[in-house]
Design a protein around this motif. Structure first.
Motif: not given
Length: 375
Positions: A35, A38-39, A42, A179, A183, A248, A251-252
């Motif tokens: 998490i 993942g943010y 980028t 993403e 991810i 993944g 959430w994403f």
């Protein structure tokens, strides 16, 4: 399976289940890492802080500033009255770009002359600078085309079609979202990080707790011991694979376009390789702290040389050769191919063979190293 391996498997499972705190960390840590990274990991550059030095202060100049603001690539953080003020903001890092509009901007547009504006960039971070520069150029081209159409319309002339039209299509990731690319790569990176750390202290722990002598006097061969220690952790890590894939996806929003069963099967091969790396480190290390340090030593090249961030084709030939002997390099091709492109086994056969070879070679190497320790 030899009859000596199941007792080792049972012993390792009991150790995993009894250490509830470590078991909880095993399942929680990958989620936190996925998490957060993942943010954070980028390549999309948005809301670049922009300062505006508008010397014209006309409706046309305000329209230009508004175009930059609504593009989503720039955030108007300040209006300055001089270039020195812009320089001060850029020196202190408050803004990363500056837009300088000359006092005759609107007059040049009205007179049909070429209106020039200056776009200044902080090039200390090339990735941000290159993205902002591309965005500024696109904004300028779109604005110039609009002005030309308006000028032709005022003269009663029809806008001319371009002699060549290039129609573009983007496959697999039409929105070109970072993403979608990052991810799947993070899934492989988190799994390697977790699996290597789990097994890197397995044999060292036996030595520190003085239980290694019990294994020495048993008829268990080194290969059977290594295999018996890998399999329980492989089962645990496969559960972690399902966990991070679920996060993944939900959430994403990165959908799995290929076969989930194929992905899990190849992930099992990858886990055997990474778990074997951890056990090899464990046979080399004398303390758990030393094993921890060596684990990070192997993880850092995987981050930078595997293609997780930087394209392998852009690396020097020597580093490209190094990348081929890193299991994560091959698994990233697999996980991105299955999740993003939906490819099948035929397209991933070279990577599957490489991961299988790595797994066997690393298990044999760890077994050989452990035998040397017993002598």
């Amino acid at each position: 399976m030899p009859s000596t391996i199941p007792p080792i498997i049972v012993k390792e499972f009991l150790h995993i289940l009894r250490d509830r705190r470590s078991l909880a960390i095993t399942f929680i840590a990958p989620l936190v890492q996925l998490i957060l990274l993942g943010y954070a990991a980028t390549t999309d550059v948005r809301n670049v802080p922009l300062a505006v030095h508008d010397q014209d202060r006309s409706p046309q100049s305000r329209q230009l500033v508004e175009i930059f603001r609504t593009s989503g690539q720039f955030a108007i953080d300040a209006h300055v009255g001089s270039e020195q003020g812009l320089a001060r903001l850029m020196d202190t890092g408050q803004v990363r770009a500056g837009l300088i509009i000359p006092p005759d901007y609107a007059g040049d547009l009205a007179g049909g002359r070429q209106a020039q504006v200056e776009f200044v960039l902080d090039g200390s971070d090339p990735s941000v600078a290159s993205s902002a520069l591309s965005s500024a150029r696109l904004i300028g081209q779109a604005l110039a085309s609009g002005v030309q159409r308006q000028a032709l319309a005022r003269r009663g002339a029809a806008a001319l079609d371009a002699p060549v039209e290039v129609r573009t299509r983007v496959w697999y990731n039409p929105d070109m979202s970072s993403e979608v690319f990052m991810i799947p790569g993070l899934i492989g990176l988190v799994l390697q990080f977790q699996a290597t750390l789990l097994t890197s202290s397995a044999i060292v722990r036996e030595r520190e707790r003085s239980t290694i002598e019990q294994l020495i006097v048993t008829p268990i061969r080194p290969f059977e011991l290594i295999l018996g220690k890998i399999l329980p952790y492989a089962v645990v890590e496969l559960v972690v694979v399902a966990e991070v894939l679920l996060v993944g996806t939900l959430w994403f929003g990165v959908a799995i376009k290929g076969s989930l069963a194929l992905l899990l099967a190849i992930a099992g091969l990858f886990l055997i390789s990474t778990l074997a790396i951890g056990l090899l480190i464990s046979t080399i290390s004398k303390t758990q702290y030393e094993a921890f340090q060596l684990s990070f030593l192997t993880l850092l090249p995987s981050v930078f040389v595997s293609g997780f961030i930087y394209p392998i084709a852009a690396m020097p030939p020597a580093l490209q050769l190094v990348s081929r002997i890193i299991p994560l390099t091959h698994f990233l091709v697999v996980v991105r191919g299955i999740i993003i492109k939906g490819v099948g086994l035929s397209a991933l056969l070279p990577q599957v063979i490489a991961l299988a070879v790595f797994g066997v070679a690393l298990i044999v190497l760890a077994s050989t190293r452990f035998r040397k320790r017993l002598d």
